[in-house]
Scaffold this motif. Sequence first.
Motif, PDB file in Angstrom:
ATOM      1  N   VAL A  58      39.004  44.673  54.122  1.00 41.84           N
ATOM      2  CA  VAL A  58      39.080  45.374  53.001  1.00 41.84           C
ATOM      3  C   VAL A  58      40.178  45.045  52.213  1.00 41.84           C
ATOM      4  CG1 VAL A  58      39.230  47.843  51.821  1.00 41.84           C
ATOM      5  CG2 VAL A  58      37.659  47.303  53.729  1.00 41.84           C
ATOM      6  N   ASN A  59      41.400  45.075  52.892  1.00 39.31           N
ATOM      7  CA  ASN A  59      42.661  44.752  52.188  1.00 39.31           C
ATOM      8  C   ASN A  59      42.724  43.220  51.626  1.00 39.31           C
ATOM      9  OD1 ASN A  59      45.639  45.105  51.614  1.00 39.31           O
ATOM     10  ND2 ASN A  59      45.931  43.472  52.720  1.00 39.31           N
ATOM     11  N   ASP A  60      42.159  42.149  52.554  1.00 39.81           N
ATOM     12  CA  ASP A  60      41.914  40.871  51.937  1.00 39.81           C
ATOM     13  C   ASP A  60      41.275  40.696  50.865  1.00 39.81           C
ATOM     14  OD1 ASP A  60      43.779  40.267  54.038  1.00 39.81           O
ATOM     15  OD2 ASP A  60      42.000  39.353  55.146  1.00 39.81           O
ATOM     16  N   ILE A  61      40.026  41.416  50.765  1.00 41.77           N
ATOM     17  CA  ILE A  61      39.254  41.368  49.343  1.00 41.77           C
ATOM     18  C   ILE A  61      39.843  41.836  48.203  1.00 41.77           C
ATOM     19  CG2 ILE A  61      37.085  42.041  48.571  1.00 41.77           C
ATOM     20  CD1 ILE A  61      35.856  41.953  51.348  1.00 41.77           C
ATOM     21  N   LEU A  62      40.505  43.327  48.466  1.00 44.22           N
ATOM     22  CA  LEU A  62      40.737  43.973  47.283  1.00 44.22           C
ATOM     23  C   LEU A  62      42.160  43.520  46.698  1.00 44.22           C
ATOM     24  CD1 LEU A  62      39.679  47.546  48.260  1.00 44.22           C
ATOM     25  CD2 LEU A  62      38.636  45.909  46.712  1.00 44.22           C
ATOM     26  N   SER A  63      42.905  42.682  47.689  1.00 41.08           N
ATOM     27  CA  SER A  63      44.292  42.272  47.045  1.00 41.08           C
ATOM     28  C   SER A  63      44.241  40.586  46.823  1.00 41.08           C
ATOM     29  CB  SER A  63      45.272  42.443  48.172  1.00 41.08           C
ATOM     30  OG  SER A  63      45.174  41.609  49.409  1.00 41.08           O
ATOM     31  N   LEU A  64      43.030  40.089  46.547  1.00 42.47           N
ATOM     32  CA  LEU A  64      42.933  38.765  46.417  1.00 42.47           C
ATOM     33  C   LEU A  64      43.398  38.542  44.951  1.00 42.47           C
ATOM     34  CD1 LEU A  64      41.758  35.743  46.945  1.00 42.47           C
ATOM     35  CD2 LEU A  64      39.623  36.692  45.929  1.00 42.47           C
ATOM     36  N   LYS A  65      44.456  37.635  44.891  1.00 41.23           N
ATOM     37  CA  LYS A  65      44.892  37.384  43.564  1.00 41.23           C
ATOM     38  C   LYS A  65      43.914  36.272  42.787  1.00 41.23           C
ATOM     39  CE  LYS A  65      48.540  39.896  44.271  1.00 41.23           C
ATOM     40  NZ  LYS A  65      48.122  41.305  44.150  1.00 41.23           N
ATOM     41  N   ALA A  66      43.898  36.184  41.423  1.00 44.16           N
ATOM     42  CA  ALA A  66      43.308  35.175  40.676  1.00 44.16           C
ATOM     43  C   ALA A  66      43.920  33.885  40.764  1.00 44.16           C
ATOM     44  CB  ALA A  66      43.502  35.445  38.999  1.00 44.16           C
ATOM     45  N   THR A  67      45.382  33.839  41.105  1.00 45.79           N
ATOM     46  CA  THR A  67      45.848  32.427  41.471  1.00 45.79           C
ATOM     47  C   THR A  67      45.402  31.924  42.593  1.00 45.79           C
ATOM     48  OG1 THR A  67      47.796  33.319  42.363  1.00 45.79           O
ATOM     49  CG2 THR A  67      47.688  32.800  39.815  1.00 45.79           C
ATOM     50  N   SER A  68      45.324  32.877  43.695  1.00 42.82           N
ATOM     51  CA  SER A  68      44.842  32.319  45.035  1.00 42.82           C
ATOM     52  C   SER A  68      43.373  32.075  45.104  1.00 42.82           C
ATOM     53  CB  SER A  68      45.001  33.487  46.202  1.00 42.82           C
ATOM     54  OG  SER A  68      46.333  33.671  46.223  1.00 42.82           O
ATOM     55  N   PHE A  69      42.478  32.590  44.476  1.00 43.03           N
ATOM     56  CA  PHE A  69      41.076  32.339  44.005  1.00 43.03           C
ATOM     57  C   PHE A  69      40.866  30.966  43.409  1.00 43.03           C
ATOM     58  CE2 PHE A  69      37.162  32.245  41.759  1.00 43.03           C
ATOM     59  CZ  PHE A  69      36.500  32.474  42.771  1.00 43.03           C
ATOM     60  N   MET A  70      41.776  30.826  42.472  1.00 43.34           N
ATOM     61  CA  MET A  70      41.429  29.467  41.556  1.00 43.34           C
ATOM     62  C   MET A  70      42.017  28.262  42.424  1.00 43.34           C
ATOM     63  SD  MET A  70      39.631  30.127  39.265  1.00 43.34           S
ATOM     64  CE  MET A  70      39.792  28.588  38.305  1.00 43.34           C
ATOM     65  N   ASN A  71      43.137  28.324  43.304  1.00 45.75           N
ATOM     66  CA  ASN A  71      43.673  27.534  44.217  1.00 45.75           C
ATOM     67  C   ASN A  71      42.520  27.116  45.000  1.00 45.75           C
ATOM     68  OD1 ASN A  71      46.059  27.275  42.907  1.00 45.75           O
ATOM     69  ND2 ASN A  71      47.131  28.617  44.389  1.00 45.75           N
ATOM     70  N   PHE A  72      41.839  28.174  45.666  1.00 48.10           N
ATOM     71  CA  PHE A  72      40.768  27.908  46.576  1.00 48.10           C
ATOM     72  C   PHE A  72      39.504  27.055  45.838  1.00 48.10           C
ATOM     73  CE2 PHE A  72      36.493  29.229  47.838  1.00 48.10           C
ATOM     74  CZ  PHE A  72      36.285  28.730  49.095  1.00 48.10           C
ATOM     75  N   MET A  73      39.350  27.473  44.640  1.00 42.53           N
ATOM     76  CA  MET A  73      38.047  26.828  43.957  1.00 42.53           C
ATOM     77  C   MET A  73      38.463  25.445  43.595  1.00 42.53           C
ATOM     78  SD  MET A  73      35.738  29.191  43.834  1.00 42.53           S
ATOM     79  CE  MET A  73      34.504  28.635  42.538  1.00 42.53           C
ATOM     80  N   THR A  74      39.657  25.093  43.098  1.00 48.30           N
ATOM     81  CA  THR A  74      40.126  23.902  42.836  1.00 48.30           C
ATOM     82  C   THR A  74      39.952  22.776  44.363  1.00 48.30           C
ATOM     83  OG1 THR A  74      41.416  24.726  41.209  1.00 48.30           O
ATOM     84  CG2 THR A  74      41.857  22.517  41.853  1.00 48.30           C
ATOM     85  N   VAL A  75      40.637  23.302  45.525  1.00 46.48           N
ATOM     86  CA  VAL A  75      40.698  22.350  46.561  1.00 46.48           C
ATOM     87  C   VAL A  75      39.264  22.246  47.106  1.00 46.48           C
ATOM     88  CG1 VAL A  75      41.334  22.660  48.919  1.00 46.48           C
ATOM     89  CG2 VAL A  75      42.999  23.281  47.231  1.00 46.48           C
ATOM     90  N   SER A  76      38.292  23.254  46.843  1.00 42.64           N
ATOM     91  CA  SER A  76      36.690  23.087  47.392  1.00 42.64           C
ATOM     92  C   SER A  76      36.328  22.138  46.221  1.00 42.64           C
ATOM     93  CB  SER A  76      36.405  24.427  47.174  1.00 42.64           C
ATOM     94  OG  SER A  76      36.784  25.245  48.037  1.00 42.64           O
TER      95      SER A  76
END
Length: 86
Positions: A61-79
């Motif tokens: 729950v903490n990992d989902i709710l504390s996900l930052k936009a920058t971390s998400f975009m880094n993941f999407m870019t690398v993917s």
Amino acid sequence: MESFIEEMDAHELENAIELLCCSKAEELQLVGYQYVTSKDVWNCVSRKYEKQGIPPLHQLVNDILSLKATSFMNFMTVSAYRGSSF
């Protein structure tokens, strides 16, 4: 609280996690990432569980709710560079 978690079956737990991912996707959409889906959020968060397995519910729950936009975009870019399909 412990007894509540024990009473949840796998389907209920899956639904609860889906709702959390939907909530985070909506939050990311509000800050300009309009094409984010709950599946994208789950793929981003769950990538770190590949080696260790699914963590305790409170950490998930903490990992989902504390996900930052920058971390998400880094993941999407690398993917995207890797050619990963979700």
